[in-house]
Motif scaffolding. Structure first.
Motif, mmCIF file in Angstrom:
data_model
loop_
_atom_site.group_PDB
_atom_site.id
_atom_site.type_symbol
_atom_site.label_atom_id
_atom_site.label_comp_id
_atom_site.label_asym_id
_atom_site.label_seq_id
_atom_site.Cartn_x
_atom_site.Cartn_y
_atom_site.Cartn_z
ATOM 1 N N TRP A 70 0.810 -1.216 0.000
ATOM 2 C CA TRP A 70 0.000 0.000 0.000
ATOM 3 C C TRP A 70 0.843 1.265 0.000
ATOM 4 C CZ3 TRP A 70 -4.554 -0.767 3.995
ATOM 5 C CH2 TRP A 70 -5.490 -1.664 3.435
ATOM 6 N N THR A 71 2.082 1.135 0.404
ATOM 7 C CA THR A 71 2.907 2.330 0.507
ATOM 8 C C THR A 71 4.171 2.120 -0.318
ATOM 9 O OG1 THR A 71 3.881 3.911 2.055
ATOM 10 C CG2 THR A 71 4.234 1.594 2.540
ATOM 11 N N SER A 72 4.789 3.198 -0.731
ATOM 12 C CA SER A 72 6.072 3.082 -1.425
ATOM 13 C C SER A 72 7.183 3.087 -0.376
ATOM 14 C CB SER A 72 6.259 4.250 -2.382
ATOM 15 O OG SER A 72 6.477 5.444 -1.659
ATOM 16 N N TRP A 73 8.335 2.563 -0.732
ATOM 17 C CA TRP A 73 9.480 2.589 0.180
ATOM 18 C C TRP A 73 9.820 4.022 0.568
ATOM 19 C CZ3 TRP A 73 11.684 -1.472 2.556
ATOM 20 C CH2 TRP A 73 11.486 -2.753 2.033
ATOM 21 N N ARG A 74 9.743 4.935 -0.422
ATOM 22 C CA ARG A 74 10.134 6.306 -0.107
ATOM 23 C C ARG A 74 9.173 6.943 0.891
ATOM 24 N NH1 ARG A 74 12.185 10.992 -4.238
ATOM 25 N NH2 ARG A 74 13.095 9.167 -5.211
ATOM 26 N N ASP A 75 7.875 6.719 0.677
ATOM 27 C CA ASP A 75 6.899 7.247 1.627
ATOM 28 C C ASP A 75 7.081 6.623 3.010
ATOM 29 O OD1 ASP A 75 5.835 8.827 -0.333
ATOM 30 O OD2 ASP A 75 3.963 7.705 -0.552
ATOM 31 N N LEU A 76 7.430 5.344 3.036
ATOM 32 C CA LEU A 76 7.644 4.681 4.326
ATOM 33 C C LEU A 76 8.780 5.340 5.099
ATOM 34 C CD1 LEU A 76 7.046 2.373 6.293
ATOM 35 C CD2 LEU A 76 8.555 0.910 4.924
ATOM 36 N N GLY A 77 9.867 5.667 4.383
ATOM 37 C CA GLY A 77 10.975 6.354 5.036
ATOM 38 C C GLY A 77 10.561 7.724 5.546
ATOM 39 N N HIS A 78 9.793 8.437 4.710
ATOM 40 C CA HIS A 78 9.273 9.738 5.129
ATOM 41 C C HIS A 78 8.441 9.588 6.404
ATOM 42 C CE1 HIS A 78 7.365 13.772 4.567
ATOM 43 N NE2 HIS A 78 6.375 13.147 5.184
ATOM 44 N N SER A 101 17.176 2.303 13.713
ATOM 45 C CA SER A 101 17.512 0.894 13.837
ATOM 46 C C SER A 101 16.664 0.127 12.833
ATOM 47 C CB SER A 101 17.241 0.426 15.268
ATOM 48 O OG SER A 101 17.643 -0.906 15.430
ATOM 49 N N LEU A 102 17.337 -0.542 11.894
ATOM 50 C CA LEU A 102 16.641 -1.310 10.865
ATOM 51 C C LEU A 102 16.658 -2.778 11.265
ATOM 52 C CD1 LEU A 102 18.324 0.142 7.621
ATOM 53 C CD2 LEU A 102 16.089 0.760 8.572
ATOM 54 N N ALA A 103 15.487 -3.382 11.378
ATOM 55 C CA ALA A 103 15.386 -4.825 11.607
ATOM 56 C C ALA A 103 14.951 -5.440 10.285
ATOM 57 C CB ALA A 103 14.379 -5.118 12.721
ATOM 58 N N LEU A 104 15.888 -6.139 9.627
ATOM 59 C CA LEU A 104 15.693 -6.560 8.236
ATOM 60 C C LEU A 104 15.602 -8.080 8.120
ATOM 61 C CD1 LEU A 104 18.367 -4.270 6.509
ATOM 62 C CD2 LEU A 104 15.938 -3.788 6.923
ATOM 63 N N THR A 105 14.725 -8.536 7.225
ATOM 64 C CA THR A 105 14.634 -9.976 6.982
ATOM 65 C C THR A 105 15.797 -10.458 6.126
ATOM 66 O OG1 THR A 105 13.394 -9.740 4.919
ATOM 67 C CG2 THR A 105 12.105 -9.798 6.958
ATOM 68 N N GLY A 106 16.392 -9.559 5.368
ATOM 69 C CA GLY A 106 17.429 -9.934 4.413
ATOM 70 C C GLY A 106 16.874 -10.048 3.002
ATOM 71 N N ALA A 107 15.546 -10.238 2.896
ATOM 72 C CA ALA A 107 14.925 -10.381 1.570
ATOM 73 C C ALA A 107 14.531 -9.034 0.974
ATOM 74 C CB ALA A 107 13.694 -11.276 1.673
ATOM 75 N N GLU A 108 14.714 -7.953 1.729
ATOM 76 C CA GLU A 108 14.339 -6.642 1.209
ATOM 77 C C GLU A 108 15.184 -6.308 -0.021
ATOM 78 O OE1 GLU A 108 15.258 -7.147 4.369
ATOM 79 O OE2 GLU A 108 13.407 -6.804 5.500
ATOM 80 N N PRO A 109 14.570 -5.712 -1.049
ATOM 81 C CA PRO A 109 15.374 -5.259 -2.178
ATOM 82 C C PRO A 109 16.243 -4.076 -1.748
ATOM 83 C CG PRO A 109 13.090 -4.560 -2.438
ATOM 84 C CD PRO A 109 13.139 -5.453 -1.231
ATOM 85 N N VAL A 110 17.499 -4.108 -2.132
ATOM 86 C CA VAL A 110 18.404 -3.008 -1.796
ATOM 87 C C VAL A 110 17.840 -1.694 -2.309
ATOM 88 C CG1 VAL A 110 20.691 -2.054 -2.238
ATOM 89 C CG2 VAL A 110 20.433 -4.482 -1.689
ATOM 90 N N ALA A 111 17.303 -1.735 -3.534
ATOM 91 C CA ALA A 111 16.762 -0.505 -4.127
ATOM 92 C C ALA A 111 15.638 0.057 -3.251
ATOM 93 C CB ALA A 111 16.238 -0.786 -5.532
ATOM 94 N N GLY A 112 14.868 -0.808 -2.615
ATOM 95 C CA GLY A 112 13.801 -0.357 -1.732
ATOM 96 C C GLY A 112 14.356 0.360 -0.514
ATOM 97 N N LEU A 113 15.383 -0.198 0.095
ATOM 98 C CA LEU A 113 15.957 0.443 1.279
ATOM 99 C C LEU A 113 16.619 1.773 0.914
ATOM 100 C CD1 LEU A 113 17.328 -2.591 3.259
ATOM 101 C CD2 LEU A 113 15.326 -1.194 3.767
ATOM 102 N N LEU A 114 17.206 1.848 -0.271
ATOM 103 C CA LEU A 114 17.790 3.126 -0.698
ATOM 104 C C LEU A 114 16.679 4.163 -0.867
ATOM 105 C CD1 LEU A 114 20.499 1.934 -3.267
ATOM 106 C CD2 LEU A 114 20.737 2.359 -0.815
ATOM 107 N N GLU A 115 15.545 3.748 -1.435
ATOM 108 C CA GLU A 115 14.397 4.647 -1.559
ATOM 109 C C GLU A 115 13.904 5.067 -0.176
ATOM 110 O OE1 GLU A 115 14.258 6.104 -4.655
ATOM 111 O OE2 GLU A 115 12.105 6.045 -4.218
#
Lengths: 372, 372
Positions: A70-78, A101-115
């Motif tokens: 429902w949300t974009s990675w960029r909006d989530l960061g905002h 503090s990022l708690a990551l599954t490891g499956a996140e796309p790198v491009a998503g975290l950069l966004e």
């Protein structure tokens, strides 16, 4: 066949940290020298002499607080930073730094975290907030974002901050802006089939995607829907407004995160007062009323996540605030009711309905575990 | 049949907050008035004039950073705060407040979380740390503890703090205490069948439970094992030691959390220097050497979680520090090597072996995702 996006697990923690740092630099967000460590760093800052400091922390968990479909990675960061900055704004304070503090599954796309860092960093840069450190940990099942923000009283405020415990009978009750837009956006998402992944960033694109899922919407409604979704996905922390309330001599504020009634109940409890709210005075946009003719009052009073400031002040303070709002290009405060003596028993909040009768308002903030 | 313990989900979020607050009061830990909110509170403090401030954050995730069948709830609360206080100690700073974000599945026993707060609160009280706020969120699969600690330079330190970037060739390299005990404790847990849930709190009971699982242990070994497990489960943040290093004029320190070599590599990278470590000088307890005759060097240099301070200083500073350690009843620093010019290529760290030869030390800190 398109290749699968690179995941965090494939890139590795340390390379990810370098990439995230580069994104923050790219959007102009200041970082501490060791802005993201692996858990054993401390960032340094110098408190402004004569100020008092505030600290707030907020966590966003995937599937609980947000849905990545429902949300974009960029909006989530905002939003992850905005909800914390909103807490600082509600203290009448100036945000200075954030830890992530990022708690990551490891499956996140790198491009998503950069966004995500683009969204977070852009908001940080806009408010001069330093992204000062953090931690990356493995969370096998579920992405979590755990942010802490430190602020301090404005240098010209002589240490004054806004709290919840100083509301007095006779004070007026006001909000900094419209109520119900964010809840209307969420309602749109819940009620419609608009669960498809957002592929574009622009507000217009959001509106279009909703409109295409709801083809019966008029052009006006489409625009309104985009507005609701922006309010829901990209809330604006009212930092300048909190500063103006302090400068006017206000003493009591909080942000509307759990819904007007739920949040007002906290002011009543902490200050030992009651409150009366005037339905006719609630600043609910026409678009919300039009889109939800049966539900707008519930959305505006219990929907939450408006991130407007709810505050109390006497008439003289409100006069000074109105003048400051004009001078600083801020919206005028909307007076929605008044603080009263506490009731002998029952709910501290009464609602003065548009038809003239008064009713007690039940409490109930959101319990993450539904217990009680 | 014993009744099932009450869970967080059955009690509810708000009743839990009240119970946690009561535990903090019981153990004498100071709290901010709204010490645990539901995400929209900010706690206030007044920075001590003339000091600089530090902030650090560390997350502990069940199954990744701890196992509830290996640790008690109380020790877990202690350790979650201790690892953050250790970061503050490594900055030569005084911890002032902590925020705690609990990510709960809902299935946690209430009694367990109260014990967690007893452990956390007791350590906070011992160091005058205010538990200043936090957040409780749902995390359906996995318990997570996300702590942030704010500290400030000691009032008599004139703003001085310890960082990693000022080590210079010719400095000596020292640690505040023994290395390898925590890793030895973890090794005991990994190698033995001591996976049974710890039912008692006392160190003696831990030793007994290990001893009963390892009946071939001598009495000496049992005591040593208890010591290892205490080091692993209840690390001591070296706050007074960090203060003494600053007072002596030291400038460089960090805590040994990822293992001596991994952490020393960070000092080398940030300061642009090399280092030589003398195997014969490593303060590894006889008990660790006896219990792990083949592995003690690995445990002491790569095991991590010792939470001793690793620091560099010139000879005059070390002389002043030795005098302060006597005066303040702290252990004398153990000199384990020296800072050198950076090598032209390859690993910045060399190990001077007990047999006289020297070898380059490979790097490699722990990557949460195993990538690279």
């Amino acid at each position: 066949m398109p290749s699968a996006p690179q995941t965090v697990a494939a890139l590795g923690e340390f390379a990810l940290i370098d990439r995230l740092a580069a994104v923050l630099a790219e959007v102009g967000a200041a970082t501490a020298p060791e802005f993201l460590g692996i858990g054993d760093d401390a960032a340094i800052w110098t408190p402004t002499p004569g100020t008092r400091a505030v600290i707030t922390t907020d966590s966003l968990i995937a599937g609980i607080h947000f849905r990545l479909d429902w949300t974009s990675w960029r909006d989530l960061g905002h939003k992850a930073l905005a909800v914390n900055l909103s807490d600082v704004a509600a203290m009448g304070a100036r945000p200075r730094l954030a830890t992530v503090s990022l708690a990551l599954t490891g499956a996140e796309p790198v491009a998503g975290l950069l966004e995500l860092y683009r969204g977070l960093g852009t908001l940080a840069a806009a408010h001069g907030v330093v992204v000062a450190g953090g931690d990356i940990v493995a969370s096998p099942e579920r992405l979590g974002l755990h942010l802490t923000v430190v602020g301090e009283s404005w240098p010209d405020a002589d240490g004054a901050l806004l709290t919840r415990d100083r509301a007095r009978p006779g004070d007026l009750l006001a909000v900094s802006g419209p109520l119900g837009r964010s809840a209307a956006g969420l309602e749109m998402l819940l009620k419609s089939a608009v669960g498809s992944r957002r592929s574009a960033e622009s507000d217009r694109a959001i509106g279009r995607s909703v409109a295409s899922a709801l083809p019966d919407l008029s052009a006006d409604r489409r625009l309104a829907t985009a507005d609701f979704l922006v309010a829901h996905h990209r809330p604006t922390p009212r930092i300048a407004y909190g500063r103006a309330i302090v400068a006017a001599g206000g003493r009591v504020a909080m942000d509307v995160s759990d819904g007007l009634f739920g949040d007002l109940a906290k002011i009543c409890a902490r200050s030992g007062v009651g409150a009366i709210v005037d339905e006719a005075a609630l600043p609910v946009p026409d678009a919300v009323r039009a889109a939800f003719p049966e539900e707008w009052l519930r959305l505006a009073t219990r929907g939450g996540e408006d991130y407007e400031l709810l505050f109390t002040a006497d008439a003289a303070t409100l006069d000074r605030l109105r003048a400051l709002c004009v001078a600083r290009d801020l919206p005028a405060p909307a007076i929605i009711g008044a603080i009263t003596a506490p009731p002998a028993a029952g709910s501290p909040i009464r609602l003065h309905r548009a038809d003239g009768h008064e009713e007690a308002v039940g409490g109930g903030a959101f319990d993450h575990f539904g217990g009680g």
